[in-house]
Design a protein around this motif. Structure first.
Motif, PDB file in Angstrom:
ATOM      1  N   LEU A 100     -33.597 -20.645 -90.222  1.00 23.91           N
ATOM      2  CA  LEU A 100     -32.827 -21.156 -91.461  1.00 23.91           C
ATOM      3  C   LEU A 100     -34.255 -20.927 -92.514  1.00 23.91           C
ATOM      4  N   ARG A 101     -35.149 -21.461 -92.574  1.00 24.10           N
ATOM      5  CA  ARG A 101     -36.315 -21.364 -93.419  1.00 24.10           C
ATOM      6  C   ARG A 101     -36.651 -19.663 -93.459  1.00 24.10           C
ATOM      7  N   ALA A 102     -36.486 -18.911 -92.636  1.00 22.25           N
ATOM      8  CA  ALA A 102     -36.824 -17.559 -92.639  1.00 22.25           C
ATOM      9  C   ALA A 102     -35.889 -16.764 -93.316  1.00 22.25           C
ATOM     10  N   PHE A 103     -34.582 -17.108 -92.985  1.00 14.82           N
ATOM     11  CA  PHE A 103     -33.491 -16.292 -93.762  1.00 14.82           C
ATOM     12  C   PHE A 103     -33.460 -16.779 -95.014  1.00 14.82           C
ATOM     13  N   ARG A 104     -33.705 -18.166 -95.634  1.00 16.02           N
ATOM     14  CA  ARG A 104     -33.628 -18.436 -96.795  1.00 16.02           C
ATOM     15  C   ARG A 104     -34.685 -17.846 -97.719  1.00 16.02           C
ATOM     16  N   ARG A 160     -34.840 -15.219-100.864  1.00 13.21           N
ATOM     17  CA  ARG A 160     -35.329 -15.773-101.934  1.00 13.21           C
ATOM     18  C   ARG A 160     -34.531 -16.722-102.623  1.00 13.21           C
ATOM     19  N   MET A 161     -34.192 -17.704-101.727  1.00 13.60           N
ATOM     20  CA  MET A 161     -33.051 -18.703-102.543  1.00 13.60           C
ATOM     21  C   MET A 161     -33.970 -20.087-102.396  1.00 13.60           C
ATOM     22  N   LYS A 162     -33.749 -21.090-103.142  1.00 13.55           N
ATOM     23  CA  LYS A 162     -34.305 -22.369-103.098  1.00 13.55           C
ATOM     24  C   LYS A 162     -33.178 -23.142-102.173  1.00 13.55           C
ATOM     25  N   GLN A 163     -33.664 -24.248-101.654  1.00  9.18           N
ATOM     26  CA  GLN A 163     -32.933 -25.152-100.814  1.00  9.18           C
ATOM     27  C   GLN A 163     -31.696 -25.624-101.610  1.00  9.18           C
ATOM     28  N   SER A 164     -31.896 -25.843-102.911  1.00  7.85           N
ATOM     29  CA  SER A 164     -30.613 -26.290-103.777  1.00  7.85           C
ATOM     30  C   SER A 164     -29.661 -25.161-104.063  1.00  7.85           C
ATOM     31  N   GLU A 165     -29.961 -24.046-104.021  1.00  8.47           N
ATOM     32  CA  GLU A 165     -29.087 -22.810-104.175  1.00  8.47           C
ATOM     33  C   GLU A 165     -28.341 -22.600-102.774  1.00  8.47           C
ATOM     34  N   VAL A 166     -28.974 -22.731-101.829  1.00  8.87           N
ATOM     35  CA  VAL A 166     -28.180 -22.652-100.535  1.00  8.87           C
ATOM     36  C   VAL A 166     -27.232 -23.774-100.177  1.00  8.87           C
ATOM     37  N   ILE A 181     -30.075 -29.457 -96.510  1.00 11.92           N
ATOM     38  CA  ILE A 181     -30.508 -28.271 -96.099  1.00 11.92           C
ATOM     39  C   ILE A 181     -32.209 -28.598 -95.717  1.00 11.92           C
ATOM     40  N   MET A 182     -32.791 -29.364 -96.340  1.00 14.05           N
ATOM     41  CA  MET A 182     -34.194 -29.797 -96.399  1.00 14.05           C
ATOM     42  C   MET A 182     -34.370 -30.455 -94.645  1.00 14.05           C
ATOM     43  N   ASN A 183     -33.571 -31.389 -94.533  1.00 11.49           N
ATOM     44  CA  ASN A 183     -33.520 -31.780 -93.167  1.00 11.49           C
ATOM     45  C   ASN A 183     -33.100 -30.736 -92.020  1.00 11.49           C
ATOM     46  N   TYR A 184     -32.099 -29.893 -92.246  1.00 15.04           N
ATOM     47  CA  TYR A 184     -31.878 -28.704 -91.531  1.00 15.04           C
ATOM     48  C   TYR A 184     -33.254 -28.065 -91.036  1.00 15.04           C
ATOM     49  N   GLU A 185     -34.052 -27.868 -92.041  1.00 16.83           N
ATOM     50  CA  GLU A 185     -35.065 -26.918 -92.004  1.00 16.83           C
ATOM     51  C   GLU A 185     -36.316 -27.649 -91.228  1.00 16.83           C
ATOM     52  N   GLU A 230     -27.570 -15.708 -84.136  1.00 14.77           N
ATOM     53  CA  GLU A 230     -28.869 -15.177 -84.644  1.00 14.77           C
ATOM     54  C   GLU A 230     -29.366 -16.464 -85.671  1.00 14.77           C
ATOM     55  N   LEU A 231     -28.610 -17.391 -86.218  1.00 13.23           N
ATOM     56  CA  LEU A 231     -28.850 -18.419 -86.885  1.00 13.23           C
ATOM     57  C   LEU A 231     -29.593 -19.561 -85.802  1.00 13.23           C
ATOM     58  N   GLY A 232     -28.937 -19.493 -84.796  1.00 12.33           N
ATOM     59  CA  GLY A 232     -29.311 -20.726 -83.919  1.00 12.33           C
ATOM     60  C   GLY A 232     -30.574 -20.106 -82.933  1.00 12.33           C
ATOM     61  N   GLY A 233     -30.654 -18.960 -82.891  1.00  7.04           N
ATOM     62  CA  GLY A 233     -31.936 -18.209 -82.132  1.00  7.04           C
ATOM     63  C   GLY A 233     -31.200 -17.937 -80.591  1.00  7.04           C
ATOM     64  N   ARG A 234     -30.035 -17.983 -80.516  1.00 11.42           N
ATOM     65  CA  ARG A 234     -29.338 -17.344 -79.347  1.00 11.42           C
ATOM     66  C   ARG A 234     -29.627 -15.943 -78.763  1.00 11.42           C
ATOM     67  N   ASP A 235     -30.351 -15.703 -77.882  1.00 18.79           N
ATOM     68  CA  ASP A 235     -30.330 -14.205 -77.502  1.00 18.79           C
ATOM     69  C   ASP A 235     -29.258 -13.584 -76.770  1.00 18.79           C
ATOM     70  N   GLU A 236     -28.496 -12.950 -77.604  1.00 21.05           N
ATOM     71  CA  GLU A 236     -27.118 -12.499 -77.017  1.00 21.05           C
ATOM     72  C   GLU A 236     -27.011 -11.711 -75.761  1.00 21.05           C
ATOM     73  N   SER A 237     -28.250 -11.232 -75.319  1.00 18.97           N
ATOM     74  CA  SER A 237     -28.077 -10.623 -73.984  1.00 18.97           C
ATOM     75  C   SER A 237     -28.202 -11.381 -72.901  1.00 18.97           C
ATOM     76  N   GLU A 238     -28.523 -12.673 -72.959  1.00 19.84           N
ATOM     77  CA  GLU A 238     -28.436 -13.916 -72.155  1.00 19.84           C
ATOM     78  C   GLU A 238     -26.948 -14.232 -71.715  1.00 19.84           C
ATOM     79  N   THR A 239     -26.021 -13.737 -72.527  1.00 17.33           N
ATOM     80  CA  THR A 239     -24.686 -14.277 -72.224  1.00 17.33           C
ATOM     81  C   THR A 239     -23.976 -13.048 -71.403  1.00 17.33           C
TER      82      THR A 239
END
Length: 75
Positions: free
Chosen positions: A12-16, A20-26, A37-41, A65-74
């Motif tokens: 989430l930090r990397a995507f934000r 180029r978005m602020k936490q408040s914008e997200v 958002i701060m708590n999630y990050e 992708e958001l959760g970091g799941r490698d789709e090849s594992e499924t």
């Protein structure tokens, strides 16, 4: 791969940053507070399904992708 709050937090930090978005914008875009958002990050608290979908849509990524799941594992 099980859900890991710390992986989601880092992604989430990397995507934000990439967007180029602020936490408040997200927060405004997905209907939560900037503090949430701060708590999630920081890997604190659980993320609801609807919020996760909204974040994935906002950043143009899949839930996996958001959760970091490698789709090849499924396969």
């Amino acid at each position: 791969m099980p859900y890991d709050k710390n992986v989601l937090a880092a992604n989430l930090r990397a995507f934000r940053a990439r967007a180029r978005m602020k936490q408040s914008e997200v927060a405004a875009a997905v209907g939560v507070t900037a503090n949430t958002i701060m708590n999630y990050e920081n890997g604190e608290g659980g993320i609801g399904y609807e919020t996760a979908w909204a974040l994935a849509d906002l950043f143009g990524v899949t839930l996996g992708e958001l959760g970091g799941r490698d789709e090849s594992e499924t396969e």
